[in-house]
Each structure stands twice: as structure tokens, then as C-alpha cells.
Motif scaffolding. Sequence first.
Motif, PDB file in Angstrom:
ATOM      1  N   VAL A   2      26.634  20.936 124.875  1.00  0.00           N
ATOM      2  CA  VAL A   2      26.279  19.003 124.887  1.00  0.00           C
ATOM      3  C   VAL A   2      25.201  19.044 124.496  1.00  0.00           C
ATOM      4  O   VAL A   2      24.371  20.100 125.048  1.00  0.00           O
ATOM      5  CB  VAL A   2      26.795  18.518 125.595  1.00  0.00           C
ATOM      6  CG1 VAL A   2      28.415  18.581 125.864  1.00  0.00           C
ATOM      7  CG2 VAL A   2      26.783  18.508 127.042  1.00  0.00           C
ATOM      8  N   GLU A   3      23.548  18.035 124.298  1.00  0.00           N
ATOM      9  CA  GLU A   3      23.006  17.324 124.565  1.00  0.00           C
ATOM     10  C   GLU A   3      23.479  17.546 126.418  1.00  0.00           C
ATOM     11  O   GLU A   3      24.001  16.392 125.994  1.00  0.00           O
ATOM     12  CB  GLU A   3      21.706  16.774 123.763  1.00  0.00           C
ATOM     13  CG  GLU A   3      22.176  17.471 122.451  1.00  0.00           C
ATOM     14  CD  GLU A   3      21.231  16.174 121.808  1.00  0.00           C
ATOM     15  OE1 GLU A   3      20.356  16.890 120.634  1.00  0.00           O
ATOM     16  OE2 GLU A   3      21.910  15.057 122.187  1.00  0.00           O
ATOM     17  N   GLY A   7      20.184  10.552 131.735  1.00  0.00           N
ATOM     18  CA  GLY A   7      20.591   9.495 130.822  1.00  0.00           C
ATOM     19  C   GLY A   7      20.003   7.866 130.517  1.00  0.00           C
ATOM     20  O   GLY A   7      19.985   7.302 129.682  1.00  0.00           O
ATOM     21  N   LEU A  11      18.180   9.307 127.547  1.00  0.00           N
ATOM     22  CA  LEU A  11      19.936   9.085 126.582  1.00  0.00           C
ATOM     23  C   LEU A  11      20.107   7.774 126.155  1.00  0.00           C
ATOM     24  O   LEU A  11      21.084   7.060 125.600  1.00  0.00           O
ATOM     25  CB  LEU A  11      20.445  10.219 127.047  1.00  0.00           C
ATOM     26  CG  LEU A  11      20.575  11.293 127.415  1.00  0.00           C
ATOM     27  CD1 LEU A  11      21.871  12.347 127.168  1.00  0.00           C
ATOM     28  CD2 LEU A  11      20.359  11.751 125.460  1.00  0.00           C
ATOM     29  N   LEU A  13      20.627   5.329 128.056  1.00  0.00           N
ATOM     30  CA  LEU A  13      21.877   4.284 128.491  1.00  0.00           C
ATOM     31  C   LEU A  13      21.067   3.816 129.905  1.00  0.00           C
ATOM     32  O   LEU A  13      19.998   3.749 130.275  1.00  0.00           O
ATOM     33  CB  LEU A  13      22.362   5.446 129.729  1.00  0.00           C
ATOM     34  CG  LEU A  13      23.595   6.421 128.549  1.00  0.00           C
ATOM     35  CD1 LEU A  13      24.313   7.216 129.670  1.00  0.00           C
ATOM     36  CD2 LEU A  13      24.149   5.689 128.297  1.00  0.00           C
ATOM     37  N   ARG A  23      25.495  14.123 125.317  1.00  0.00           N
ATOM     38  CA  ARG A  23      26.012  14.164 125.076  1.00  0.00           C
ATOM     39  C   ARG A  23      26.434  14.357 123.835  1.00  0.00           C
ATOM     40  O   ARG A  23      26.576  15.274 123.275  1.00  0.00           O
ATOM     41  CB  ARG A  23      24.161  13.616 123.711  1.00  0.00           C
ATOM     42  CG  ARG A  23      24.346  12.573 122.819  1.00  0.00           C
ATOM     43  CD  ARG A  23      22.981  11.509 121.508  1.00  0.00           C
ATOM     44  NE  ARG A  23      21.817  12.473 121.958  1.00  0.00           N
ATOM     45  CZ  ARG A  23      21.316  12.571 121.985  1.00  0.00           C
ATOM     46  NH1 ARG A  23      21.005  10.876 122.101  1.00  0.00           N
ATOM     47  NH2 ARG A  23      19.995  13.090 122.403  1.00  0.00           N
ATOM     48  N   GLY A  26      27.704  12.558 119.997  1.00  0.00           N
ATOM     49  CA  GLY A  26      26.841  11.175 119.318  1.00  0.00           C
ATOM     50  C   GLY A  26      26.529   9.949 120.418  1.00  0.00           C
ATOM     51  O   GLY A  26      26.034   8.810 120.385  1.00  0.00           O
ATOM     52  N   LYS A  27      27.225  10.426 121.497  1.00  0.00           N
ATOM     53  CA  LYS A  27      27.670   9.059 122.375  1.00  0.00           C
ATOM     54  C   LYS A  27      27.218   9.179 124.036  1.00  0.00           C
ATOM     55  O   LYS A  27      27.772  10.420 123.782  1.00  0.00           O
ATOM     56  CB  LYS A  27      28.907   8.367 122.244  1.00  0.00           C
ATOM     57  CG  LYS A  27      29.676   7.737 123.229  1.00  0.00           C
ATOM     58  CD  LYS A  27      30.383   6.559 123.731  1.00  0.00           C
ATOM     59  CE  LYS A  27      30.917   5.908 124.137  1.00  0.00           C
ATOM     60  NZ  LYS A  27      30.178   4.472 124.334  1.00  0.00           N
ATOM     61  N   ALA A  28      26.687   8.861 124.904  1.00  0.00           N
ATOM     62  CA  ALA A  28      25.781   9.388 125.786  1.00  0.00           C
ATOM     63  C   ALA A  28      27.419   8.867 127.078  1.00  0.00           C
ATOM     64  O   ALA A  28      27.047   7.874 127.039  1.00  0.00           O
ATOM     65  CB  ALA A  28      24.272   8.443 126.425  1.00  0.00           C
ATOM     66  N   TYR A  29      26.938   9.744 128.166  1.00  0.00           N
ATOM     67  CA  TYR A  29      28.131   9.672 129.762  1.00  0.00           C
ATOM     68  C   TYR A  29      26.994   9.940 130.372  1.00  0.00           C
ATOM     69  O   TYR A  29      26.768  11.375 130.168  1.00  0.00           O
ATOM     70  CB  TYR A  29      29.079  10.500 128.696  1.00  0.00           C
ATOM     71  CG  TYR A  29      30.334  10.307 127.431  1.00  0.00           C
ATOM     72  CD1 TYR A  29      31.049   8.911 127.687  1.00  0.00           C
ATOM     73  CD2 TYR A  29      29.820  10.942 126.804  1.00  0.00           C
ATOM     74  CE1 TYR A  29      31.617   8.578 127.237  1.00  0.00           C
ATOM     75  CE2 TYR A  29      31.120  10.930 125.522  1.00  0.00           C
ATOM     76  CZ  TYR A  29      31.881   9.089 125.409  1.00  0.00           C
ATOM     77  OH  TYR A  29      32.609   8.773 124.352  1.00  0.00           O
ATOM     78  N   ILE A  52      15.673  16.803 126.201  1.00  0.00           N
ATOM     79  CA  ILE A  52      16.713  16.933 126.297  1.00  0.00           C
ATOM     80  C   ILE A  52      17.615  18.315 126.171  1.00  0.00           C
ATOM     81  O   ILE A  52      16.665  19.435 125.179  1.00  0.00           O
ATOM     82  CB  ILE A  52      17.152  16.407 124.624  1.00  0.00           C
ATOM     83  CG1 ILE A  52      17.077  14.598 125.220  1.00  0.00           C
ATOM     84  CG2 ILE A  52      18.731  16.086 124.974  1.00  0.00           C
ATOM     85  CD1 ILE A  52      17.307  13.719 123.313  1.00  0.00           C
TER      86      ILE A  52
END
Length: 82
Positions: A2-3, A7, A11, A13, A23, A26-29, A52
Motif C-alpha cells: 500500500v501507499e 492522512g 492523503l 483526509l 491508500r 485509491g481510497k485512504a483510511y 508518500i
Amino acid sequence: MVEASCGQCRLGLPGKGCDLAVRIEGKAYFVDGTSIDSHGDAHAKDGFCNSIRRAEVSGKVVKNRFVATSFQLLPDSVATDR
């Protein structure tokens, strides 16, 4: 694989301060199970707030957060300076 980055700084967030995020597809958490400070100085040139990085992780997404059971930052793995 992952990247990983800050956040808020890298990213996109929401929030104040600096928190570790990944990420995935394509979705950041945000990440639970490890912290941004567990992987060096977040504000160093290659730190999470300025770059990153790539990491090998295991875990799962729970309630829109990534719960890490392992998190291994890859050395010299700056993915981008976005």
C-alpha cells in the motif's frame, strides 16, 4: 503493498494534526494498530508528512479505518511527493 503517509498532510483526509493513513485501491483510511511516530520522524524529508511511502501491511478495513495486524515500512521507498 500500500501507499502510506500522513492522512491529513498527504492523503486528503479530514482532521487536525498528523495521523498515519494508508491508500488501498485509491481510497485512504486512517490506521489503527500502529502510529505515525512508530516509523520515524513524520516531519523529516522522507517522513510521512512530506512524502508518500510504500509499506507491506496486513489487516482489514473496519468501520472505514484500516486495522493493521502488521505494518512494515519499506526502506527507501518514497513513492511520490504528491
